[in-house]
Design an enzyme around this catalytic site. Sequence first.
Site, PDB file in Angstrom:
ATOM      1  CB  CYS A 162      -1.272   9.282  -6.352  1.00  0.00           C
ATOM      2  SG  CYS A 162      -2.830   9.210  -5.448  1.00  0.00           S
TER       3      CYS A 162
ATOM      4  CE  LYS B  46      -3.590   2.691   0.869  1.00  0.00           C
ATOM      5  NZ  LYS B  46      -4.100   3.288  -0.364  1.00  0.00           N
TER       6      LYS B  46
ATOM      7  CB  ILE C 130      -1.249   2.926 -16.936  1.00  0.00           C
ATOM      8  CG1 ILE C 130      -2.486   2.038 -16.972  1.00  0.00           C
ATOM      9  CG2 ILE C 130      -0.607   3.010 -18.286  1.00  0.00           C
ATOM     10  CD1 ILE C 130      -3.609   2.507 -17.925  1.00  0.00           C
TER      11      ILE C 130
ATOM     12  CG  ASN D 169       3.368   2.559  -4.146  1.00  0.00           C
ATOM     13  OD1 ASN D 169       3.035   3.669  -3.729  1.00  0.00           O
ATOM     14  ND2 ASN D 169       3.210   2.203  -5.405  1.00  0.00           N
TER      15      ASN D 169
ATOM     16  CE  LYS E 254       0.721   2.297  -9.836  1.00  0.00           C
ATOM     17  NZ  LYS E 254       0.101   1.631  -8.681  1.00  0.00           N
TER      18      LYS E 254
ATOM     19  N   GLY F 130      -6.040  -3.232 -15.590  1.00  0.00           N
ATOM     20  CA  GLY F 130      -7.141  -4.065 -16.070  1.00  0.00           C
ATOM     21  C   GLY F 130      -6.810  -5.528 -16.291  1.00  0.00           C
TER      22      GLY F 130
ATOM     23  CG  ASN G  55       1.770   6.796  -6.575  1.00  0.00           C
ATOM     24  OD1 ASN G  55       1.626   7.244  -7.714  1.00  0.00           O
ATOM     25  ND2 ASN G  55       0.764   6.585  -5.759  1.00  0.00           N
TER      26      ASN G  55
END
Lengths: 241, 304
Positions: free
Chosen positions: B130, B44, B191, B99, B165, B244, B127
Site C-alpha cells: 500500500c 477491504k 500488481i 486483506n 500482494k 487495469g 498487503n
Amino acid sequence: MKEQNLKVVSNKALNDSTYELVLKGGDINMSSGQFVEIKLDNFYLRRPFSVAKIQKSFLTIVYKIVGQGTKEMTKICENDNLSVLTELGNTFDLDKAKKPLLIGGGIGSAPLFQLAIEFNERGIRPTILLGFRNEAEVFYLEKFKKLGDVIVATDDGSFGEMGNTVSILKTKKIDFDCYYACGPMMMLKALAEYNSNGQLSLEARMACGFGACMGCSIMTKNGAKRVCKEGPVFSADEVVF
Amino acid sequence: MNTKVKLFGHELKNPIIPASGTFGFGYEFAKLYDLNILGSMSLKGTTLEPRYGNPLPRIAECPAGLINAIGLQNPGVDKVLSEEIPKLDKVYSDKVIANVGGHSVSEYVETVAKFNECEKVFAVELNISCPNVKGGGMAFGTDPKIAENLVKEVKKHSLKPIIVKLSPNVTDIAEIAKAVCGGGADGVSLINTLVGMRFDLRTGRPIISVGSGGYSGVGVYPVALRMVYQVYKAVSVPIIGMGGVSSAYDVIEMMYAGATAVMVGSQNLIEPLASKHIAEQLPRVMEELKINRLEDIIGRAHNE
C-alpha cells in the site's frame, strides 16, 4: 442507485460560467439532496452533480465550468445519450423546519431549487439566501422568487446586498428555525460555527460515488462517514471541519 | 465451458474476483446484482485497529485511471469479523479473501491470526504494497529481506493460505516474489497501484492531500501483464493477476501471462456492474477463442 441511459433534452448556458442540462429517462425516483454521476466520453471517472429539479422522468442539472470535464460537458448536444448513475446519496430532511431558510453559495444554490419546490409542495414558502461572487454568476433568480422570499448577496456588491451568505445571515434579522445549506466548504464551516441547527450538503472529490472506494469519507462526531453514501447531507452539528 | 479454477485446493466457479478496496465488504453491491456470479472477492484492507485514513482529497483523476490515497480506512479487524463478514455472508455464499494491512510485523501477525477461525475466509491477502500508509504498507514490500521475514512470521501464526500482494514500485518484482515465497507465501497477487501524482492547474499544488497516491485503471494493464509474466517465470505458487482489467479478454490475457485468478479493481468504481459483466462475458469469450477449460490456459504465453 440505478444505472440509466438518459437522453439530453437541452444543454444551455444560464450565464458565462453556468449551464443547465436537462435529461430525460425512464423512472427517476429521487428527492432533493440526492445526486447523480454522469459518464463523459474521454474521462475516466464519472462526475457527481446535484440535481436542481426532478420532474417525473426529467432531471435538471445546473453545473459550473470548473475544470476540463465540465468544460467538455458544455459540448453535449440535444439527443445525446448519457450513462448516469441516479438515486445516489441521502436526502434533505424537510421535517426539521417549519420556517426553513435555504442558503446557497454559488453553484451550491442548484440543489436548493428542488428543495424549494418540495417545501412549496408542503405549503411552506421558504426564505432563500443566495450568495454569488458577482452579478455575472447569478442564475435562476426569477425561478427562485416564485418559490420563496429571496435575498441575493454578491461579494463585490454588483448585485443585491454586498457581502456573503454568512455576513448577511449575521447582520439581517431572518426569521427561520432550521437552515439548509449547500456551497463552498468555507461557507458551510462558517455557517456551522455560527448556528448548528442546519443541514449541510457537502461536496467532495469522488471516485465511485456509491460507497465502494472510501475516497470521500469525512470525519464526523459519529465516526467516519462517506459523503456519497451516508451524505451528501449532514447535520451541521455533526461534521468535524 | 469450464470456467472453474483452483486456488490452494479451494474451487472457484470462475476466476473473477473484485479487488480489495474497490468493492468495500461486498454487500453494498448486492443491491445491484446477485454477487454469487463472482468466483470470490477480496475484502477491504483491514488493520488491527479502526483507521480513518488520509485527509481529503483522496482521489485524482487521470486520462486512463485514477490516483487514490485512501490510507486504509476500515473499521478494524474485530468489527470486520463481527459485523461486515456476517452481512456479506447473507448475500454471498462462496468463501472470500481477507486483506490485511499493517504498520509492524506484530500488527500483521495479530490481524492475520484473527481470521484463523473465520470460515468465510479461505485465504488472507497480505498487503505489503500500500503506497498510502506512512511507515508501513509498501515499506514491507520493497525490500526482499523485510518482506520475506514478515511472511515467515505471519505464516507461523496463520491457519489460512497466505497470498502476498506485491508492489510494482520496485526494480525487480520477481526478486520480491521469490523472497516472499522463500518466507512461505502460498500465492502472490499483483500488481498493487503505481505511485503517481497530479497537480492542480490553478494552485500548482498536488491534488492528493498527502501529495502522491496509488495509480490504477486501464492505463496500468500492460505493466501488470508484464509483471505477472515475469513473476510466473520466477515462482511456482499460484498468481492472482490484477491491474487495469476491464473485460473478459483482459482476463484471458492475464491468464496467458500466468495468472490462476484475476482481480477486477478500478473498473468497479466507474462501472458498478463491471465484475458481473466480465463474469458473464467470460464463457462467450472462451467460446470465441475455442477455450474449453480455463485452467488449461494458465501460463500459455510461456509455452515454447
